[in-house]
Scaffold this active site. Structure first.
Site, PDB file in Angstrom:
ATOM      1  N   ARG A  51       0.791  -1.223   0.000  1.00  0.00           N
ATOM      2  CA  ARG A  51       0.000   0.000   0.000  1.00  0.00           C
ATOM      3  C   ARG A  51       0.826   1.276   0.000  1.00  0.00           C
ATOM      4  NH1 ARG A  51      -4.929  -0.573   4.073  1.00  0.00           N
ATOM      5  NH2 ARG A  51      -3.173  -1.197   5.355  1.00  0.00           N
ATOM      6  N   LYS A 148       0.701 -18.737   6.066  1.00  0.00           N
ATOM      7  CA  LYS A 148      -0.165 -19.125   7.166  1.00  0.00           C
ATOM      8  C   LYS A 148      -0.621 -17.861   7.894  1.00  0.00           C
ATOM      9  CE  LYS A 148       2.132 -19.566  11.491  1.00  0.00           C
ATOM     10  NZ  LYS A 148       2.597 -20.316  12.612  1.00  0.00           N
ATOM     11  N   HIS A 178       6.521 -23.223   6.664  1.00  0.00           N
ATOM     12  CA  HIS A 178       7.982 -23.120   6.527  1.00  0.00           C
ATOM     13  C   HIS A 178       8.709 -24.261   7.238  1.00  0.00           C
ATOM     14  CE1 HIS A 178       7.495 -20.883  10.323  1.00  0.00           C
ATOM     15  NE2 HIS A 178       8.677 -21.381  10.605  1.00  0.00           N
ATOM     16  N   LYS A 182      12.555 -26.887   6.204  1.00  0.00           N
ATOM     17  CA  LYS A 182      13.758 -27.097   7.014  1.00  0.00           C
ATOM     18  C   LYS A 182      14.508 -28.339   6.529  1.00  0.00           C
ATOM     19  CE  LYS A 182      12.091 -25.023  11.292  1.00  0.00           C
ATOM     20  NZ  LYS A 182      13.091 -23.985  11.541  1.00  0.00           N
ATOM     21  N   GLU A 216       9.813 -23.112  22.604  1.00  0.00           N
ATOM     22  CA  GLU A 216      10.333 -21.774  22.326  1.00  0.00           C
ATOM     23  C   GLU A 216      10.617 -21.055  23.641  1.00  0.00           C
ATOM     24  OE1 GLU A 216       8.402 -19.944  18.512  1.00  0.00           O
ATOM     25  OE2 GLU A 216       6.816 -20.785  19.738  1.00  0.00           O
ATOM     26  N   HIS A 240       2.403 -27.042  11.766  1.00  0.00           N
ATOM     27  CA  HIS A 240       3.785 -27.527  11.801  1.00  0.00           C
ATOM     28  C   HIS A 240       3.914 -28.932  12.414  1.00  0.00           C
ATOM     29  CE1 HIS A 240       4.543 -23.474  10.772  1.00  0.00           C
ATOM     30  NE2 HIS A 240       4.514 -22.978  11.985  1.00  0.00           N
ATOM     31  N   LYS A 331       5.396 -21.625  24.508  1.00  0.00           N
ATOM     32  CA  LYS A 331       6.170 -20.382  24.537  1.00  0.00           C
ATOM     33  C   LYS A 331       6.786 -20.217  25.912  1.00  0.00           C
ATOM     34  CE  LYS A 331       4.412 -18.663  20.626  1.00  0.00           C
ATOM     35  NZ  LYS A 331       5.248 -18.559  19.460  1.00  0.00           N
TER      36      LYS A 331
HETATM   37  P1  NAD Z   1       2.837  -6.921   8.078  1.00  0.00           P
HETATM   38  O1  NAD Z   1       1.648  -6.330   8.757  1.00  0.00           O
HETATM   39  O2  NAD Z   1       4.194  -6.592   8.587  1.00  0.00           O
HETATM   40  O3  NAD Z   1       2.809  -6.502   6.538  1.00  0.00           O
HETATM   41  C1  NAD Z   1       1.631  -6.522   5.799  1.00  0.00           C
HETATM   42  C2  NAD Z   1       1.932  -6.076   4.372  1.00  0.00           C
HETATM   43  O4  NAD Z   1       0.695  -6.097   3.662  1.00  0.00           O
HETATM   44  C3  NAD Z   1       2.490  -4.660   4.243  1.00  0.00           C
HETATM   45  O5  NAD Z   1       3.411  -4.654   3.188  1.00  0.00           O
HETATM   46  C4  NAD Z   1       1.259  -3.846   3.857  1.00  0.00           C
HETATM   47  O6  NAD Z   1       1.568  -2.685   3.078  1.00  0.00           O
HETATM   48  C5  NAD Z   1       0.520  -4.825   3.012  1.00  0.00           C
HETATM   49  N1  NAD Z   1      -0.909  -4.528   2.955  1.00  0.00           N
HETATM   50  C6  NAD Z   1      -1.775  -4.439   3.982  1.00  0.00           C
HETATM   51  N2  NAD Z   1      -3.005  -4.122   3.511  1.00  0.00           N
HETATM   52  C7  NAD Z   1      -2.888  -4.019   2.169  1.00  0.00           C
HETATM   53  C8  NAD Z   1      -3.803  -3.704   1.123  1.00  0.00           C
HETATM   54  N3  NAD Z   1      -5.090  -3.446   1.352  1.00  0.00           N
HETATM   55  N4  NAD Z   1      -3.324  -3.705  -0.143  1.00  0.00           N
HETATM   56  C9  NAD Z   1      -2.036  -3.984  -0.407  1.00  0.00           C
HETATM   57  N5  NAD Z   1      -1.138  -4.280   0.531  1.00  0.00           N
HETATM   58  C10 NAD Z   1      -1.556  -4.281   1.805  1.00  0.00           C
HETATM   59  O7  NAD Z   1       2.572  -8.481   8.046  1.00  0.00           O
HETATM   60  P2  NAD Z   1       3.665  -9.653   7.960  1.00  0.00           P
HETATM   61  O8  NAD Z   1       4.129  -9.966   9.330  1.00  0.00           O
HETATM   62  O9  NAD Z   1       4.671  -9.351   6.920  1.00  0.00           O
HETATM   63  O10 NAD Z   1       2.775 -10.896   7.519  1.00  0.00           O
HETATM   64  C11 NAD Z   1       2.268 -11.072   6.207  1.00  0.00           C
HETATM   65  C12 NAD Z   1       1.542 -12.411   6.126  1.00  0.00           C
HETATM   66  O11 NAD Z   1       2.451 -13.446   6.440  1.00  0.00           O
HETATM   67  C13 NAD Z   1       0.394 -12.552   7.132  1.00  0.00           C
HETATM   68  O12 NAD Z   1      -0.603 -13.353   6.553  1.00  0.00           O
HETATM   69  C14 NAD Z   1       1.028 -13.290   8.284  1.00  0.00           C
HETATM   70  O13 NAD Z   1       0.083 -14.033   9.011  1.00  0.00           O
HETATM   71  C15 NAD Z   1       1.972 -14.194   7.540  1.00  0.00           C
HETATM   72  N6  NAD Z   1       3.119 -14.660   8.328  1.00  0.00           N
HETATM   73  C16 NAD Z   1       4.010 -13.772   8.845  1.00  0.00           C
HETATM   74  C17 NAD Z   1       5.100 -14.229   9.567  1.00  0.00           C
HETATM   75  C18 NAD Z   1       6.119 -13.289  10.126  1.00  0.00           C
HETATM   76  O14 NAD Z   1       7.091 -13.790  10.689  1.00  0.00           O
HETATM   77  N7  NAD Z   1       5.972 -11.995  10.011  1.00  0.00           N
HETATM   78  C19 NAD Z   1       5.283 -15.603   9.753  1.00  0.00           C
HETATM   79  C20 NAD Z   1       4.369 -16.490   9.198  1.00  0.00           C
HETATM   80  C21 NAD Z   1       3.295 -16.002   8.485  1.00  0.00           C
END
Ligand code: NAD
Length: 484
Positions: A51, A148, A178, A182, A216, A240, A331
């Protein structure tokens, strides 16, 4: 041993959520490391789409900072980083709006492998899938990668599968877990199916029980609001740990082929018995050491969400009838460790008098830290003191055994993204697998909710609630110690 890097075809990859936490910590650094290793051709195109208003240079600056922070110094080379950044671009897009989509169309090619990584909240999957088609960006050969959590129960997982299926067929959908990326997890399959040694013994007749532990040390501080809606069952067990259990318990597939492997995993999930309430212990960590407890971190003073779970499950099929699988995860425990321990039965008759020295054979597969395997075997205690028995580990650390290459095991995300580009779905969950796992999980969670079950408190930095010990003690077994 020389590492073999086989370059993939040039590709276009669009990362929706390309400015998010996951993109910065895992996806961008992972892509960079594969580029550094020579696996990604320089004429590939990687587009961040999110965004924030930003141009290509702004995104390259964000990517450079992510590489500086999350890639180790030995792989950071200025010329290679610059060449990698040259493959990067950015398009500002709103998943729910109309702006940006035509610009994205102009940035991706139709004649190369095309992948779209949905690193955004699952509530946006449908909007993105729909717009990729409405704007004629994705085609029948495009692949999508989804993160996920894949649903929070069977109904929501089915709804997500339905939304994606409107625009993509199953062969185009890569659901990431993920854990499956591994190294050691994949090694489970190599150990079982590329050796003659274990498979003949891999059944209830010879295996007493299996323990799977994912412990963890981190608390949920800082992401309590998110975690509180999930809990250990949804966050860890349904995905997992279920995948680990499947790889241990499945029948040999006829070939190392995506559907052959996933068919066998699905059969295991379907054969899982329902879990009785007395076979589950839920826990919540307490305050201690100057740190708040779960309830303070979750901010919901009445939360009944578990930060720890231990359970016993039986698999009703010929191979496993009579061999329970014990799973635990939590955790804020005493150490960060993930391992699978396969405990063999006692020999049918002992010819030795030294019953005290006898211990079961245990095959321990360590996922982290220090990936490797350990086989506990009985030997004669050295020395002249008669025939006394003692147990020793046949310890294999992959890092030591494989030298430089073993020390440089790629991160799970790196491997999985390259698999997407290669079109190999073996390490990704199929829609029916995910649904089957929820079908098993749902009644357990619904039972807690109906009974108003509260998790037991456990000390932060401990091994979990006391009751979890009883879960095994009453069966005459013990958990392995949680330690690094
Ligand atoms: P985040 O909140 O840090 O990032 C979200 C991203 O989505 C940002 O780039 C934001 O600009 C974009 N976004 C949000 N609304 C939007 C819209 N309407 N249009 C376009 N882009 C939009 O989230 P994250 O931690 O990076 O996680 C992303 C996905 O990965 C989620 O589904 C989360 O559950 C999954 N996930 C994250 C992790 C992690 O370690 N962060 C691990 C496993 C899974």
């Amino acid at each position: 041993m020389v590492s073999r890097v086989i370059p993939v075809e040039p590709f276009d990859l669009v990362v929706f959520g390309g400015t998010g936490d996951l993109a910065q910590r895992k996806i961008i650094p992972g892509l960079y490391r594969r580029f550094w290793a020579g696996q990604i051709p320089a004429d590939s195109v990687i587009i961040g789409a999110a965004r924030s208003g930003m141009d290509d240079d702004g995104y390259r600056a964000l990517a450079r900072a992510a590489i500086d922070e999350f890639v180790t110094a030995d792989k950071r080379d200025v010329a290679v980083i610059d060449a990698f950044l040259a493959t990067l671009g950015y398009v500002a897009i709103d998943a729910k709006g109309t702006g940006g989509w035509d610009a994205l169309k102009g940035r991706v090619r139709k004649n190369v492998v095309q992948a779209f990584y949905f690193s955004v909240a699952p509530s946006l999957f449908g909007d993105i899938a729909e717009r990729l088609h409405a704007h004629d960006i994705a085609g029948p050969n495009s692949r999508i990668v989804v993160e996920k959590p894949f649903g929070r129960d069977l109904a929501s997982a089915q709804a997500l599968n339905g939304v994606l299926a409107k625009h993509f067929n199953e062969a185009q959908i890569y659901r990431i877990d993920h854990y499956l990326g591994k190294e050691t997890v994949q090694n489970l399959m190599a150990v079982r199916f590329a050796n003659m040694l274990f498979e003949p013994l891999w059944k209830a007749e010879y295996i007493d029980h299996v323990q799977i532990t994912v412990a963890e040390t981190v608390s949920v501080d800082g992401r309590g609001a998110y975690y509180d809606k999930s809990g250990a069952m949804r966050d860890m067990v349904q995905n997992h740990m279920m995948q680990l259990l499947c790889l241990i318990a499945m029948e040999p597939p006829y070939h190392f082929d995506p559907d052959a492997v996933r068919d066998e995993k699905l059969k295991v999930i379907r054969a899982l018995d329902p879990v009785k309430p007395e076979d589950i212990v839920r826990g919540q960590y307490l305050a201690g050491d100057g740190q708040g407890g779960y309830l303070a971190h979750a901010e919901n003073k009445d939360s009944k969400t578990e930060s720890y779970i231990a359970l016993k499950v039986n698999i009703s099929n010929w191979r496993w009838k009579g061999t329970p699988f014990y799973l635990r995860t939590g955790k804020h425990l005493r150490a960060r460790t993930s391992e699978i321990a396969i405990t063999f039965r006692a020999p049918p008759h002992s010819i030795f008098d030294d019953a005290d020295g006898w211990r079961e054979n245990v095959l321990v597969i360590r996922l982290q830290p220090n990936e490797g395997m350990n086989l506990m075997v009985m030997i004669k205690e050295p020395g002249p003191g008669g025939m006394r028995l003692t147990q020793v580990p046949l310890d294999m650390s992959f890092a030591e055994a494989l030298g430089e290459e073993g020390a440089d095991i790629p991160d799970a995300y790196e491997r999985l993204i390259m698999d997407v580009i290669r079109g190999n779905q073996t390490l990704f969950m199929r829609g029916d697998e995910v649904e089957a796992a929820w079908r098993w999980t749902d009644p357990i969670i619904q039972g807690w909710e109906a009974r108003g079950d509260k998790p037991k408190g456990y000390d932060a930095g401990s091994s979990g609630p006391e009751d979890a010990l009883m879960l095994m003690h009453r069966d005459g077994r013990r958990w392995r110690e949680i330690r690094e």
